[in-house]
Enzyme design. Structure first.
Site, mmCIF file in Angstrom:
data_model
loop_
_atom_site.group_PDB
_atom_site.id
_atom_site.type_symbol
_atom_site.label_atom_id
_atom_site.label_comp_id
_atom_site.label_asym_id
_atom_site.label_seq_id
_atom_site.Cartn_x
_atom_site.Cartn_y
_atom_site.Cartn_z
ATOM 1 N N GLN A 1 0.649 -1.485 -0.062
ATOM 2 C CA GLN A 1 -0.181 0.052 0.017
ATOM 3 C C GLN A 1 0.909 1.286 0.015
ATOM 4 O OE1 GLN A 1 -3.107 0.087 -0.516
ATOM 5 N NE2 GLN A 1 -3.920 -1.840 0.181
ATOM 6 N N THR B 1 6.578 -19.496 -16.713
ATOM 7 C CA THR B 1 6.629 -18.703 -17.531
ATOM 8 C C THR B 1 6.384 -17.138 -17.304
ATOM 9 O OG1 THR B 1 6.395 -20.559 -19.228
ATOM 10 C CG2 THR B 1 6.133 -18.324 -20.023
ATOM 11 N N CYS C 1 -10.022 -8.513 1.774
ATOM 12 C CA CYS C 1 -9.696 -9.897 2.108
ATOM 13 C C CYS C 1 -10.565 -10.340 3.280
ATOM 14 C CB CYS C 1 -8.229 -10.327 2.590
ATOM 15 S SG CYS C 1 -7.274 -9.696 1.142
HETATM 16 N N1 PLP Z 1 -0.462 -6.538 1.354
HETATM 17 C C1 PLP Z 1 -1.241 -5.557 1.801
HETATM 18 C C2 PLP Z 1 -1.089 -4.584 2.763
HETATM 19 C C3 PLP Z 1 -2.520 -5.536 0.926
HETATM 20 O O1 PLP Z 1 -3.289 -4.420 1.172
HETATM 21 C C4 PLP Z 1 -2.722 -6.441 0.075
HETATM 22 C C5 PLP Z 1 -4.094 -6.359 -0.726
HETATM 23 O O2 PLP Z 1 -5.226 -5.997 -0.241
HETATM 24 C C6 PLP Z 1 -1.981 -7.501 0.091
HETATM 25 C C7 PLP Z 1 -0.924 -7.680 0.994
HETATM 26 C C8 PLP Z 1 -2.131 -8.611 -0.828
HETATM 27 O O3 PLP Z 1 -2.004 -8.343 -2.307
HETATM 28 P P1 PLP Z 1 -2.176 -9.250 -3.706
HETATM 29 O O4 PLP Z 1 -3.838 -8.635 -4.069
HETATM 30 O O5 PLP Z 1 -1.439 -8.472 -4.715
HETATM 31 O O6 PLP Z 1 -2.051 -10.494 -3.364
#
Ligand code: PLP
Length: 393
Positions: free
Chosen positions: A192, A250, A337
């Site tokens: 971020q 790849t 998430c």
């Molecule tokens: N780390 C942080 C601080 C994030 O905000 C996110 C995604 O929300 C991730 C890791 C995971 O990223 P990615 O969607 O590229 O796997």
């Protein structure tokens, strides 16, 4: 970026659209220059290889790293798995005694689940001894606690650069100096931070960091792990000899080109974007305070990225607001998430905030093309939903 006229999108921390300029750089690598960067007996392969080289330069310029320190992945989650599991795997292989002594890893309690869940599963498998740091009610860490932990010679600490819920900026340079002083490795999740604020991998002495294209107007499914020669890892994705054997498979050339160009435009436009974001944030705060009144802003407002605002109206549940605004506004209850789950934010829980703030938390994160009018409209929509809810309670 404005095609979806009906909805105002204010969730850039979850993801961003692909910048049209980035998209235009990517398209030839789907349709015309579709060579494999590791099949260089012909010009198509060489063009792909050149594109990878250019992307590495653009990434290393944004995050102040060497080209040789970059490994392409499918995003930050994979980079984190590669760094943390790869680090533990390697230590166990070269130092089997680590299995009995335990590999010690310290982590901030506000990390993204991609970091916390990987470490918790290594901990449950009895491969590491996990230590979780404390934070205060603004989500700030205690540097003296980190220093005291590092003085006990753990193997690794993990502290992110910018939190994905509160937008808090962590003192990465200082944390890195503490780790260096005690000879402890430092992994920093810069997902971020990259493209929004300066992030200096080499100058700040960070050992490993991850970035993701879709948080900075690049494509989804493309990211990188950046690690220096002293951060030793074993691969977790094995197969061909691509990327020096660290990550077989790849290369995703359009994705890599997209990541590179996203870094390029972020670096070029970072200062200008930041100025605009400060205006938007100040304006939104003012409008929400005027229209709602009893609003609580969470996080460390003195060290926060300007593109993000995290707040709650005590007693008003965030899901109820979301349900009322969702056909007009794209805002979220926090981490993408977690938002599909009914679990409260682990970040706000770590901050020990009252239940009514945790249950009310809403995150607004601005886009490059968000306007003051968008902010006025959004503040009105949110205020209307809050007042409707207040009449019901
Ligand atoms: N780390 C942080 C601080 C994030 O905000 C996110 C995604 O929300 C991730 C890791 C995971 O990223 P990615 O969607 O590229 O796997």
């Amino acid at each position: 970026m404005k095609e979806n006229k009906k909805l105002i999108y204010l969730d850039s921390m979850a993801t961003t659209p692909v910048d049209k300029r980035v998209f235009e750089f990517m398209t030839p690598y789907f349709l015309e220059n579709y060579g494999n960067a590791d099949s260089v007996d012909h010009d198509m392969g060489l063009r792909a290889k050149e594109a990878v080289k250019t992307a590495k330069k653009e990434i290393s310029s944004l995050v102040n790293a060497f080209n040789s320190e970059i490994i392409f992945t499918s995003g930050a989650t994979e980079s984190i798995n590669m760094a943390l599991k790869g680090f533990v795997k390697r230590l166990l292989r070269i130092k089997p005694s680590a299995a009995t002594e335990k590999i010690k890893i310290g982590v901030s309690p506000v990390e993204h689940k991609a970091v916390l869940n990987v470490l918790e599963s290594l901990n449950e498998d009895n491969l590491i001894e996990l230590h979780i740091f404390n934070c205060d009610d603004k989500g700030r860490l205690y540097l003296e606690e980190i220093e005291s932990y590092c003085s006990k010679s753990p193997h690794l600490i993990c502290v992110m650069a910018v939190n994905n819920e509160t937008g808090n900026i962590y003192p990465v340079k200082e944390i890195s100096e503490i780790a260096k002083k005690h000879n402890v490795k430092y992994f920093c999740d810069a997902t971020q931070a990259a493209g929004k604020i300066p992030f200096e991998f080499s100058n700040w002495g960070i050992d490993a960091a991850c970035i993701s294209a879709h948080k900075m107007y690049g494509p989804k499914g493309s990211g990188a792990l950046i690690f220096n020669k002293d951060f030793l890892i074993d691969p977790i994705i094995e197969g061909g000899a691509q990327q020096k054997g660290f990550r077989a498979g790849t290369l995703n050339i359009p994705g890599i080109v997209g990541l590179g160009k996203a870094c390029f435009y972020s670096e070029t436009e970072m200062a200008e974007d930041a100025k605009k974001m400060i205006e938007l944030k100040t304006h939104l705060k003012k409008r929400l305070c005027e229209n709602i009144g009893d609003i609580v802003f969470t996080g460390d407002d003195e060290n926060q990225i300007s593109s993000c605002l995290y707040f709650a109206v005590p007693g008003i549940i965030n899901k109820a607001i979301i349900a009322r605004v969702r056909n007009k506004l794209c805002i979220s209850t926090g981490s993408a998430c977690n938002s599909g789950l009914e679990t409260p934010s682990h970040v706000l829980k770590a901050m020990n905030l009252p239940e009514e703030i945790i249950e009310g938390a809403l995150r607004i994160s601005f886009m490059k093309d968000t306007t003051i009018e968008d902010i006025d409209t959004s503040a009105n929509i949110i205020a209307k939903a809050v007042h409707e809810m207040k009449r019901l309670v």
